[in-house]
Design an enzyme around this catalytic site. Structure first.
Site, short mmCIF file in Angstrom:
data_model
loop_
_atom_site.label_atom_id
_atom_site.label_comp_id
_atom_site.label_asym_id
_atom_site.label_seq_id
_atom_site.Cartn_x
_atom_site.Cartn_y
_atom_site.Cartn_z
N HIS A 23 0.84 -1.21 0.00
CA HIS A 23 0.00 0.00 0.00
C HIS A 23 0.87 1.25 0.00
O HIS A 23 1.36 1.69 1.04
CB HIS A 23 -0.92 -0.03 1.24
CG HIS A 23 -2.00 1.01 1.22
ND1 HIS A 23 -3.32 0.71 1.47
CD2 HIS A 23 -1.96 2.34 1.00
CE1 HIS A 23 -4.04 1.82 1.40
NE2 HIS A 23 -3.23 2.83 1.11
N HIS A 25 1.07 5.03 -2.38
CA HIS A 25 0.48 5.84 -3.47
C HIS A 25 1.60 6.51 -4.27
O HIS A 25 2.44 7.20 -3.68
CB HIS A 25 -0.46 6.90 -2.91
CG HIS A 25 -1.70 6.34 -2.27
ND1 HIS A 25 -2.92 6.36 -2.89
CD2 HIS A 25 -1.90 5.75 -1.07
CE1 HIS A 25 -3.83 5.80 -2.10
NE2 HIS A 25 -3.24 5.42 -0.99
N ASP A 27 1.37 9.07 -6.20
CA ASP A 27 1.29 10.52 -6.05
C ASP A 27 1.48 10.96 -4.60
O ASP A 27 1.35 12.15 -4.30
CB ASP A 27 -0.04 11.06 -6.62
CG ASP A 27 -1.27 10.37 -6.08
OD1 ASP A 27 -1.19 9.18 -5.68
OD2 ASP A 27 -2.35 11.00 -6.05
N GLY A 185 -9.76 7.92 -1.59
CA GLY A 185 -10.36 9.24 -1.44
C GLY A 185 -11.17 9.28 -0.15
O GLY A 185 -11.12 8.35 0.65
N HIS A 212 -9.89 0.81 0.16
CA HIS A 212 -9.60 1.61 1.35
C HIS A 212 -10.86 1.55 2.23
O HIS A 212 -11.91 2.04 1.82
CB HIS A 212 -9.37 3.07 0.98
CG HIS A 212 -7.98 3.41 0.55
ND1 HIS A 212 -7.50 3.12 -0.70
CD2 HIS A 212 -6.97 4.05 1.20
CE1 HIS A 212 -6.25 3.56 -0.79
NE2 HIS A 212 -5.90 4.13 0.34
N GLU A 215 -10.76 3.35 7.69
CA GLU A 215 -9.72 4.33 8.00
C GLU A 215 -10.40 5.54 8.65
O GLU A 215 -10.23 5.79 9.84
CB GLU A 215 -8.97 4.73 6.72
CG GLU A 215 -7.90 5.78 6.93
CD GLU A 215 -7.34 6.31 5.60
OE1 GLU A 215 -8.00 6.16 4.56
OE2 GLU A 215 -6.24 6.91 5.62
N ASP A 304 1.78 4.00 2.86
CA ASP A 304 0.70 4.86 2.37
C ASP A 304 1.29 5.97 1.50
O ASP A 304 1.27 5.87 0.29
CB ASP A 304 -0.15 5.43 3.50
CG ASP A 304 -1.58 5.71 3.05
OD1 ASP A 304 -1.96 5.27 1.94
OD2 ASP A 304 -2.34 6.37 3.80
O1 LIG Z 1 -4.91 7.07 3.15
C1 LIG Z 1 -5.60 7.38 2.18
N1 LIG Z 1 -6.95 7.20 2.23
C2 LIG Z 1 -7.77 7.48 1.19
N2 LIG Z 1 -7.32 8.00 0.04
C3 LIG Z 1 -6.00 8.23 -0.06
C4 LIG Z 1 -5.10 7.93 0.96
N3 LIG Z 1 -3.86 8.28 0.56
C5 LIG Z 1 -3.99 8.77 -0.69
N4 LIG Z 1 -5.27 8.74 -1.08
C6 LIG Z 1 -5.84 9.20 -2.34
O2 LIG Z 1 -5.54 8.28 -3.36
C7 LIG Z 1 -5.29 9.00 -4.56
C8 LIG Z 1 -4.61 8.13 -5.58
O3 LIG Z 1 -3.34 7.73 -5.19
C9 LIG Z 1 -4.53 10.21 -4.06
O4 LIG Z 1 -4.56 11.26 -5.01
C10 LIG Z 1 -5.30 10.55 -2.79
O5 LIG Z 1 -6.38 11.40 -3.10
ZN LIG Z 2 -3.91 4.79 0.99
#
Ligand SMILES: O=c1[nH]cnc2c1ncn2[C@@H]1O[C@H](CO)[C@@H](O)[C@H]1O
Ligand SMILES: [Zn+2]
Length: 384
Positions: A23, A25, A27, A185, A212, A215, A304
């Site tokens: 997990h 991201h 970005d 998101g 997701h 959380e 994350d």
């Molecule tokens: O911990 C999280 N929980 C929910 N959404 C997240 C988390 N971290 C990042 N993103 C979302 O996932 C998109 C794609 O990678 C990111 O742009 C962010 O908006």
């Molecule tokens: Zn995430």
């Protein structure tokens, strides 16, 4: 004292230990210097800082808000510099390099293709650019003596309405670098069942997905993700703790959902530092991963967002080791859990466990044994 209590890894051993990341991201893991350079090249003038160290600090502080919604606002800046083919190739290549440098041997890195279309790229062009970057990064890592394999997870944004389209995209690229699907998101107000068509499609295609859940919202979100949508894994899933009762005398009782998650070996992609920032947990010591590990849930350790959380796989393991006294055996347990839960084929997961992970930990444990023997025989040999 038993070896269990003694073989606590050093920071250097944690970094050298083979690690598996499920997990992360794309970005959420850019190098600050890269953000600044691409912003300059592409004319993006919205950055809050233009000096790499300061920008890194800005991301960590802005993400440290106690709310998932505010945490997510920071991604506007990283997505803004990930809108061209060149930028995506570069960011993906650096991601693979950085993970390899940190001792990650297998990673599933996710991103939302729909967030990279602002300057005219198509969804396919986005996926192909990121794939190219991962291959480039793997190659560069190999050249500098590291071994890593990176698979992509395609994320759909849960507030948007493109999940089926993104699921179809993930399915189309399943034999070309994409290993699964995810939704991310804001969680509150956007239950996973909004995207049931995407999940049902993927199930019909025998494809894999994580969600997701649990959380920023509790048990209903986890329950929907598993029992309505059929998720293979849970992104975070920390709130499963709400279905576990610890009585004053220490007796532990699992509710029906927690029991299901444990019985079915549902992988939990836990991200301790991120959870502290979004308010999903109050401290490392109170993070549910401690109890879930003791109860033998299929828990895994993840980053994350390395940029927003100022972290790495090694850092997360250091924090857990400091907090819970985890040993090399615990670290191996988390790592094997993660590898078992990956979305690549079973035989490939098994090969990673037997050929890379187990020998890697065996070597680290033998260093420790050697040091113990040297210490008891009075030798001052320093193994570094
Ligand atoms: O911990 C999280 N929980 C929910 N959404 C997240 C988390 N971290 C990042 N993103 C979302 O996932 C998109 C794609 O990678 C990111 O742009 C962010 O908006
Ligand atoms: Zn995430």
């Amino acid at each position: 004292m038993t070896s269990q209590t003694l073989n606590i890894p050093t920071a250097d051993q944690i970094r050298r230990a083979p690690k598996v990341l499920l997990h992360d991201h794309l970005d959420g893991g850019l190098r600050p210097g890269t953000i600044i350079e691409i912003a300059r090249q592409t004319g993006y003038d919205g950055l809050p800082e233009t000096e790499p160290d300061k920008l890194g600090i800005w991301f960590r502080e802005a993400a440290d808000s106690g709310s998932l919604e505010r945490y997510l606002e920071t991604f506007a800046h990283t997505c803004a510099v990930m809108q061209t083919r060149e930028a995506l190739v570069r960011v993906a290549a650096e991601c693979a390099e950085d993970l390899a440098e940190d001792g990650v041997v297998y990673a599933e890195v996710r991103y939302a293709p729909e967030q990279h279309l602002e300057q005219g790229l198509t969804l396919e062009e986005v996926v192909e650019a990121v794939n190219q970057g991962f291959r480039e990064g793997e190659r560069r890592a190999r050249e500098s003596g590291h071994r890593i394999r990176v698979g992509a997870l395609l994320t759909a944004m849960r507030h948007a309405a493109r999940a089926l389209e993104i699921a179809e995209l993930a399915n189309r690229y399943r034999d070309s670098g994409v290993v699964g699907f995810d939704i991310a998101g804001a969680e509150a107000g956007f239950p996973p069942t909004r995207h049931l068509d995407a999940f049902e499609y993927l199930k019909r295609e025998n494809n894999h997905f994580t969600i997701h859940a649990g959380e920023a919202f509790g048990l209903p979100s986890i329950w929907q993700a598993l029992q309505w949508c059929g998720a293979d894994r849970l992104g975070h899933g920390v709130r499963i703790i709400d279905d576990i009762d610890v009585a004053d005398d220490g007796t532990i009782t699992l509710g029906r959902l927690a029991a299901y998650v444990r019985d079915k070996r549902i992988p939990l992609e836990m991200c301790p530092t991120s959870n502290l920032q979004t308010g999903a947990a109050d401290s490392y010591a109170e993070h549910p991963i401690g109890l879930l590990r003791r109860l033998h849930f299929r828990a895994t350790v993840n980053t994350d967002n390395r940029l927003m959380s100022g972290t790495s796989m090694s850092r997360e393991f250091e924090l857990l080791t400091e907090t819970f006294g985890y040993t090399l055996d615990d670290m191996q347990w988390f790592t094997v859990n993660a590898m078992k839960s990956a979305f690549i084929p079973f035989d490939e997961r098994l090969a990673m466990i037997n050929d890379v992970i187990k020998p890697g930990y065996a070597e680290l444990k033998s260093e420790w044994l050697f040091r113990q023997t040297a210490a008891t025989s009075g030798s001052t040999t320093d193994l570094g």
